[in-house]
Write an enzyme that holds these catalytic residues in place. Sequence first.
Site, short mmCIF file in Angstrom:
data_model
loop_
_atom_site.label_atom_id
_atom_site.label_comp_id
_atom_site.label_asym_id
_atom_site.label_seq_id
_atom_site.Cartn_x
_atom_site.Cartn_y
_atom_site.Cartn_z
N SER A 27 91.51 -60.13 30.70
CA SER A 27 90.03 -60.01 30.05
C SER A 27 89.28 -60.54 31.30
CB SER A 27 90.10 -61.35 29.43
OG SER A 27 90.62 -62.73 29.61
N THR A 159 55.48 -44.78 0.22
CA THR A 159 56.27 -45.75 -0.46
C THR A 159 57.35 -44.48 -1.06
OG1 THR A 159 55.66 -45.34 -2.73
CG2 THR A 159 55.27 -47.20 -1.24
N HIS A 160 58.78 -44.00 -1.15
CA HIS A 160 59.85 -43.53 -1.81
C HIS A 160 59.38 -41.82 -0.59
CE1 HIS A 160 60.82 -46.06 -5.04
NE2 HIS A 160 60.17 -46.29 -5.07
N SER A 281 65.92 -29.19 24.72
CA SER A 281 66.70 -28.70 23.97
C SER A 281 67.35 -27.51 25.69
CB SER A 281 66.60 -28.30 23.02
OG SER A 281 67.64 -27.23 23.38
N TYR A 321 93.00 -71.98 18.34
CA TYR A 321 92.40 -71.70 18.87
C TYR A 321 94.20 -70.11 18.67
CZ TYR A 321 92.16 -68.43 23.49
OH TYR A 321 91.73 -67.59 24.43
N GLN A 326 90.19 -63.97 22.23
CA GLN A 326 89.53 -62.46 22.86
C GLN A 326 88.31 -61.97 22.74
OE1 GLN A 326 92.29 -62.96 26.94
NE2 GLN A 326 92.54 -60.94 26.75
N LYS A 329 84.32 -61.77 23.59
CA LYS A 329 83.57 -61.62 25.03
C LYS A 329 82.87 -60.53 24.44
CE LYS A 329 86.60 -64.11 26.46
NZ LYS A 329 86.89 -65.40 25.49
#
Length: 467
Positions: A27, A159-160, A281, A321, A326, A329
């Site tokens: 790790s 709204t909506h 673009s 544990y 692992q 992280k």
Amino acid sequence: MASEGDKLWGGRFVGSIDPIMEMFNSSVSYDQRMWSADIRGSQAYVKALEKAGLVSPTEMEHILTGLDQIHEEWSKGTFVLTKADEDIHTANERRLKELIGEPAGKLHTGRSRNDQVVTDMRLWLRDSCSALHLHLTRLIRTMVDRAAIEIDILFPGYTHMQRAQPIRWSHWILSHAVALCRDAERLGELRKRINVLPLGSGAIAGNPLGVDRELLRKELEFDSVSLNSMDATSERDFIAEFLFWASLCMTHLSKMSEDLIIYSTKEFSFVTLSDSYSTGSSLMPQKKNPDSLELIRSKAGRVFGRCSGFLMTLKGLPSTYNKDLQEDKEAMFDVYDTVCAVLQVASGVISTLQINKEGMEKALSPDMLATDIAYYLVRKGMPFRQAHGLSGKVVQLAETKGIALNKLSLEDLKSISPLFSNDVSKVWNYTNSVEQYTAAGGTAKSCVVAQVEQLRTWLKKTQESVI
């Protein structure tokens, strides 16, 4: 191929670990980010060992000097990792032994990587929460300052996704700022639960060598000491809570981005993004794409995935544990990096955004004042339900005639209710409409000014008590 006997855990193993397994198990490629936290934890721990009589004062000084040198190497970018470095703890301890020799072997006395790694994570995340809080409050301040400047601009509220009522542009800005304030407050609460010391819990059962955990707490500036060693070394609820916090904050930022993306289209033309936060673009030269906002919106999904994925990891684990942890992280680092970047980009977008005042005001239409007709009748003494029904009939009449609400004659209105009189003309004014919402939290100018003042007070208090 590395010999298993050379590992920190290698005493009962013989032979060599499979190289694929060694890479799979490692790790250090990502947990090296906690190098500073790991060194700080070791500096505190060796002082506790010295107090407990487990290392001599001279040995403690040798270890502290070596740790200082390792810190300097990491700071300068000269620390060299080896293939045998399984994680950040292994790397730092290996280097310490190279620098000071045999005394380095005493540093891990009574300590497990189980309590070491979770201490590192809590230290790292505690500092990271402070950085996120700073970026978040900067964004809120940018929004509040903008709302104060552009307080007189009106535009449609939706709204909506349908035009609803006229509101102040500043009212829209502050609606998002207030949500982010709650996110900042939640982050402060989360930091309190992060700031609990696990060091001194060993692997599972605790520390049998008289290590003073209160000394460790003070050295590392934790608020309290963990209550139970099994819980301290295995629980990752503080990571899950951080991931959820980030998910909720990103939900708010995604919603704001979605609004601005819509407002920036030609169909709306309310806002224009700065060139600094837009792209074009490769085929269509007329395009100006809101990539900054689209990426903010998409990053929310990334964070949600980290949160749900980690919860799925946790739900299948037995107590204490397991190596599954692992996974914590990478989720923590990725989400921190993502939210940190998003907050900074969002601040840039808001601070450089151009608004089209004329376009906003042009989008206001008399049909948005239908509710005001009902309020007009209520002020004449009519019950609201009846007034609501009659205002609907006003809308229906205008649609039947093919004209706007404000083009109906007084006679047309009187045919619906005798309560209509000449003063109904005041209803067709958009400023009058927004100014009637004077209850706290409304879109009247006095209310929006009050919101700005209250948020500035909040920002000042927050700045004075930085987490």
